[in-house]
Design a protein around this motif. Structure first.
Motif, short mmCIF file in Angstrom:
data_model
loop_
_atom_site.label_atom_id
_atom_site.label_comp_id
_atom_site.label_asym_id
_atom_site.label_seq_id
_atom_site.Cartn_x
_atom_site.Cartn_y
_atom_site.Cartn_z
N ILE A 45 41.31 10.33 -13.93
CA ILE A 45 40.71 9.08 -14.36
C ILE A 45 39.20 9.27 -14.55
O ILE A 45 38.53 9.83 -13.68
N LYS A 46 38.73 8.82 -15.69
CA LYS A 46 37.29 8.87 -15.95
C LYS A 46 36.64 7.72 -15.19
O LYS A 46 36.77 6.56 -15.55
N SER A 47 35.97 8.05 -14.12
CA SER A 47 35.37 7.03 -13.26
C SER A 47 33.86 6.94 -13.50
O SER A 47 33.29 7.73 -14.24
N SER A 48 33.24 5.98 -12.84
CA SER A 48 31.80 5.76 -13.03
C SER A 48 30.96 6.95 -12.57
O SER A 48 29.87 7.17 -13.08
N ASN A 49 31.46 7.72 -11.62
CA ASN A 49 30.72 8.88 -11.13
C ASN A 49 31.24 10.19 -11.71
O ASN A 49 30.98 11.27 -11.20
#
Length: 171
Positions: free
Chosen positions: A88-92
């Protein structure tokens, strides 16, 4: 309810992606459970989940995580059930590559099936395919789903052939 698929994620922020897996399982008639299990913040919860999954009737685990994304691999190391990892492409995240590589590059003996970045939908379909290999009703649902995909492509081809691609792009 007797869930056959366990859907777990590292944090609630992963829910929009992992909900796609749940939606596909619902569409295909596969019972599932869904919860948050963090490899880093709740390691004992992760261990308990992985160790109890088989005895609770789970046949496949879909595990999504962003960033360092250790959840799928750690769960796979604690169970002999198939584990499908969803990076998952997360904020971090580093454009999602950290998640992809963390899930994809597992050591020998600890396989994790890996779908595309943010590939919750395909993870749900793959989990259903695994269940469908021994559950005829789920297998039939998958066959019907694949038939609709074929029909959509054939409809698109007929439309382009009838109207021409330039007309289609004007819309």
């Amino acid at each position: 309810m007797n869930p056959q698929v366990g859907i777990i994620m590292g944090s609630q922020s992963d829910l929009p992606i992992m909900a796609e897996a749940a939606q596909m399982l619902e569409e295909l008639g596969v019972q599932y459970e869904l919860t948050v299990v963090s490899a880093h913040r709740t390691p004992q919860r992760m261990i308990d989940y992985a160790h109890s999954a088989r005895e609770r009737g789970i046949k496949v685990i879909v595990a999504g995580a962003g960033g360092a994304a250790h959840l799928p691999g750690m769960v796979a190391s604690m169970t002999s059930l198939p584990v499908i990892g969803v990076p998952i492409k997360s904020s971090n995240s580093i454009d999602g590559w950290d998640s992809i590589l963390s899930i994809l590059q597992m050591p020998g003996g600890i396989p994790v099936a890996t779908v595309a970045l943010n590939g919750g939908k395909n993870a749900g379909i793959l989990a259903a395919s695994i269940v469908g290999s021994f559950d005829a009703q789920v297998g039939e649902s998958l066959d019907a789903y694949k038939k609709t995909l074929k029909e959509k492509v054939e409809e698109s081809a007929a439309l382009i052939e009838a109207k021409g691609w330039k007309e289609i792009l004007k819309k």
